[in-house]
Motif scaffolding. Sequence first.
Motif, PDB file in Angstrom:
ATOM      1  N   TYR A  55      -1.276   3.666  -9.884  1.00 17.20           N
ATOM      2  CA  TYR A  55      -1.149   5.103 -10.174  1.00 17.20           C
ATOM      3  C   TYR A  55       0.279   5.504 -10.534  1.00 17.20           C
ATOM      4  CZ  TYR A  55      -5.929   5.262  -8.597  1.00 17.20           C
ATOM      5  OH  TYR A  55      -7.284   5.040  -8.499  1.00 17.20           O
ATOM      6  N   ASN A  56       1.113   4.498 -10.801  1.00 18.53           N
ATOM      7  CA  ASN A  56       2.486   4.739 -11.296  1.00 18.53           C
ATOM      8  C   ASN A  56       3.345   5.586 -10.363  1.00 18.53           C
ATOM      9  OD1 ASN A  56       2.543   3.270 -13.722  1.00 18.53           O
ATOM     10  ND2 ASN A  56       1.225   4.836 -14.666  1.00 18.53           N
ATOM     11  N   TYR A  57       3.299   5.279  -9.074  1.00 21.06           N
ATOM     12  CA  TYR A  57       4.183   5.969  -8.131  1.00 21.06           C
ATOM     13  C   TYR A  57       5.294   5.019  -7.680  1.00 21.06           C
ATOM     14  CZ  TYR A  57       1.381  10.161  -7.634  1.00 21.06           C
ATOM     15  OH  TYR A  57       0.745  11.354  -7.875  1.00 21.06           O
ATOM     16  N   VAL A  58       6.544   5.409  -7.915  1.00 23.69           N
ATOM     17  CA  VAL A  58       7.684   4.640  -7.431  1.00 23.69           C
ATOM     18  C   VAL A  58       8.185   5.285  -6.138  1.00 23.69           C
ATOM     19  CG1 VAL A  58      10.029   3.863  -7.960  1.00 23.69           C
ATOM     20  CG2 VAL A  58       8.290   3.932  -9.767  1.00 23.69           C
ATOM     21  N   ASN A  59       8.111   6.617  -6.113  1.00 26.48           N
ATOM     22  CA  ASN A  59       8.590   7.379  -4.962  1.00 26.48           C
ATOM     23  C   ASN A  59       7.435   7.606  -3.964  1.00 26.48           C
ATOM     24  OD1 ASN A  59       9.217   9.599  -3.245  1.00 26.48           O
ATOM     25  ND2 ASN A  59      10.920  10.120  -4.627  1.00 26.48           N
ATOM     26  N   VAL A  60       7.556   7.035  -2.772  1.00 26.79           N
ATOM     27  CA  VAL A  60       6.476   7.125  -1.785  1.00 26.79           C
ATOM     28  C   VAL A  60       6.288   8.560  -1.288  1.00 26.79           C
ATOM     29  CG1 VAL A  60       5.721   6.325   0.499  1.00 26.79           C
ATOM     30  CG2 VAL A  60       6.703   4.712  -1.119  1.00 26.79           C
ATOM     31  N   ASP A  61       7.381   9.326  -1.199  1.00 32.88           N
ATOM     32  CA  ASP A  61       7.262  10.730  -0.767  1.00 32.88           C
ATOM     33  C   ASP A  61       6.382  11.524  -1.737  1.00 32.88           C
ATOM     34  OD1 ASP A  61       8.822  10.305   1.446  1.00 32.88           O
ATOM     35  OD2 ASP A  61      10.696  10.820   0.421  1.00 32.88           O
ATOM     36  N   GLU A  62       6.561  11.276  -3.016  1.00 30.74           N
ATOM     37  CA  GLU A  62       5.730  11.966  -4.015  1.00 30.74           C
ATOM     38  C   GLU A  62       4.268  11.563  -3.872  1.00 30.74           C
ATOM     39  OE1 GLU A  62       7.216  11.344  -7.985  1.00 30.74           O
ATOM     40  OE2 GLU A  62       9.192  12.149  -7.472  1.00 30.74           O
ATOM     41  N   PHE A  63       4.055  10.296  -3.587  1.00 30.66           N
ATOM     42  CA  PHE A  63       2.686   9.791  -3.393  1.00 30.66           C
ATOM     43  C   PHE A  63       2.045  10.474  -2.184  1.00 30.66           C
ATOM     44  CE2 PHE A  63      -0.299   6.516  -1.711  1.00 30.66           C
ATOM     45  CZ  PHE A  63      -1.124   6.408  -2.814  1.00 30.66           C
ATOM     46  N   ILE A  64       2.806  10.611  -1.100  1.00 28.29           N
ATOM     47  CA  ILE A  64       2.289  11.259   0.111  1.00 28.29           C
ATOM     48  C   ILE A  64       1.936  12.727  -0.179  1.00 28.29           C
ATOM     49  CG2 ILE A  64       2.949  12.056   2.429  1.00 28.29           C
ATOM     50  CD1 ILE A  64       4.552   9.397   2.700  1.00 28.29           C
ATOM     51  N   GLU A  65       2.800  13.405  -0.927  1.00 25.40           N
ATOM     52  CA  GLU A  65       2.519  14.806  -1.287  1.00 25.40           C
ATOM     53  C   GLU A  65       1.207  14.922  -2.048  1.00 25.40           C
ATOM     54  OE1 GLU A  65       3.902  17.852  -0.459  1.00 25.40           O
ATOM     55  OE2 GLU A  65       4.765  16.437   0.982  1.00 25.40           O
ATOM     56  N   LYS A  66       0.995  13.985  -2.972  1.00 28.27           N
ATOM     57  CA  LYS A  66      -0.249  13.976  -3.751  1.00 28.27           C
ATOM     58  C   LYS A  66      -1.460  13.775  -2.827  1.00 28.27           C
ATOM     59  CE  LYS A  66      -2.670  13.414  -7.695  1.00 28.27           C
ATOM     60  NZ  LYS A  66      -2.976  14.578  -8.557  1.00 28.27           N
ATOM     61  N   LEU A  67      -1.324  12.860  -1.893  1.00 27.65           N
ATOM     62  CA  LEU A  67      -2.423  12.608  -0.950  1.00 27.65           C
ATOM     63  C   LEU A  67      -2.736  13.856  -0.123  1.00 27.65           C
ATOM     64  CD1 LEU A  67      -1.551   9.059   0.531  1.00 27.65           C
ATOM     65  CD2 LEU A  67      -3.348   9.591  -1.105  1.00 27.65           C
ATOM     66  N   LYS A  68      -1.681  14.561   0.279  1.00 23.94           N
ATOM     67  CA  LYS A  68      -1.863  15.741   1.135  1.00 23.94           C
ATOM     68  C   LYS A  68      -2.495  16.911   0.387  1.00 23.94           C
ATOM     69  CE  LYS A  68       1.787  16.424   4.109  1.00 23.94           C
ATOM     70  NZ  LYS A  68       3.231  16.330   4.473  1.00 23.94           N
ATOM     71  N   ASN A  69      -2.235  16.978  -0.906  1.00 24.30           N
ATOM     72  CA  ASN A  69      -2.652  18.164  -1.664  1.00 24.30           C
ATOM     73  C   ASN A  69      -3.854  17.949  -2.580  1.00 24.30           C
ATOM     74  OD1 ASN A  69      -0.536  19.804  -0.626  1.00 24.30           O
ATOM     75  ND2 ASN A  69       0.890  18.683  -1.951  1.00 24.30           N
ATOM     76  N   ASP A  70      -4.331  16.728  -2.666  1.00 20.43           N
ATOM     77  CA  ASP A  70      -5.435  16.456  -3.590  1.00 20.43           C
ATOM     78  C   ASP A  70      -6.494  15.641  -2.835  1.00 20.43           C
ATOM     79  OD1 ASP A  70      -7.145  15.503  -5.545  1.00 20.43           O
ATOM     80  OD2 ASP A  70      -5.553  15.167  -7.019  1.00 20.43           O
ATOM     81  N   GLU A  71      -7.517  16.360  -2.361  1.00 23.49           N
ATOM     82  CA  GLU A  71      -8.524  15.721  -1.506  1.00 23.49           C
ATOM     83  C   GLU A  71      -9.230  14.569  -2.219  1.00 23.49           C
ATOM     84  OE1 GLU A  71     -12.464  16.961   1.062  1.00 23.49           O
ATOM     85  OE2 GLU A  71     -11.240  18.565   0.211  1.00 23.49           O
TER      86      GLU A  71
END
Lengths: 187, 272
Positions: B45-61
């Motif tokens: 899913y082209n995520y280098v930044n883990v914080d950004e990945f976590i934000e996506k997980l939290k906001n997109d069910e």
Amino acid sequence: MKKYNYIVIGGSAGSFQSVTKILESLPVGYPLPIFMTLHRLKHVRTGFVEALALKSKIKVEEPKDKDSFFPGKAYLAPANYHLCIEPGNNFSLSSDEAVNHSRPAIDLTFSSAAYVLKDKIIGIILSGANKDGAEGLKMIEQNGGLAVVQSPEECQVKTMTEAAIKATVNPEILNLDQIIELLLKQV
Amino acid sequence: MTNYKIRISDLRTLFAEVKDICGIDFSNYAYFTIKRRVEKILQTYNYVNVDEFIEKLKNDERFFETFIFEMHPLQSELFRDSEMWNSLIKNVFPKFSRKDKIKIYVPHCTSGDELYSLIILLEENDLIENSIITASPVGKRNKTYIENAIYPIKKKESAEKNLETLTTKKTINDLILFSNHSYEIKEKYKKNIIFDDKPFLDSSYVSEFDIVLFRNSLIYFNSQMHEAALNKIATTLKRNGYLIIGVGEKLIGETEKKFKQILKTENIFKKG
């Protein structure tokens, strides 16, 4: 000469005779644990480890998930599972998707061993028909371990050894007798 | 193999967030395997930044469900380890008759291959009508996947190979419907299943089941969760109930005392 503490060997089913020769050349009580991932039929659970054990002077077994590994034993990746080394010096098995069309995949055993055992490993790639093992051997080399490749001239199928040579910076390219000599010098 | 390498601290942060959201604690999974899977997902899913990945997980069910789905491999196959299924037919099924109500538990389901293998053999052995099978999928998407029972055609070859050595009169055509790129388990086998959405570790079954089919899940857990899972499963089984685990798996710790292996060659155990 730097000495190593663990040996990890990868090859396809065609490397069976080479692996047998290695195992029968090592003496009783050879202390370094040996991890072997050889491509094999996924539907055939029995016979392979028994055949390898026939001439081996050291004990050869297929580990179960979470078994610890010990000096003086050789371990063969079981059919239809990947074999990985976990922190804490034990094995894990996995049914994850095939890597390089292979389960067990050499790359996974080698890369997990590189991650956990760092510069204490000798990684050896033998004869084989696809590029599995090249990435894993590269990781062993990058983590300070010794990358060894069987001389392609000696291999029935060169694909695996040539891919491993290409992936690594400074591999030791040795024939089978030299590989055995190297392993004997570790004790 | 993946090129992306995640730091241990990022992995810990990610797993803590996931546990907060859904209760699944991936920090109790086998470390190297789960680390590799996270790296593969981040790369896909082209995520280098883990914080950004976590934000996506939290906001997109929906994305979160996809993450849970992809964290659990779907790599079983119909009748994987046919010797085990033959042993089940020979040594366990005869212990039950058509008069018995057979309660079966299939916890931690991912693909449904194990579930449908079991149902097909229960049907052939005249036991399906008196069986109730409780299946707990690992996530919502897994539940849908299992209900649909549509599998990529590349898995057909394994199923056929396994059928060659299985004690059955069935052919592959009796079991599945083909299309170009997939096959589907026939409707007649999608019955007598109760789905339990609760994670199996949170289930409250006590001495409920005659058989628990729990193969190739323990390999994904660390030792602590492995033992906790087996203790939980032991609670759900009736006395003299049967536990089946994967051929590469074993009982550990206190759980070894709770079961007796009925055959040395297969991992079929009886609760003491």
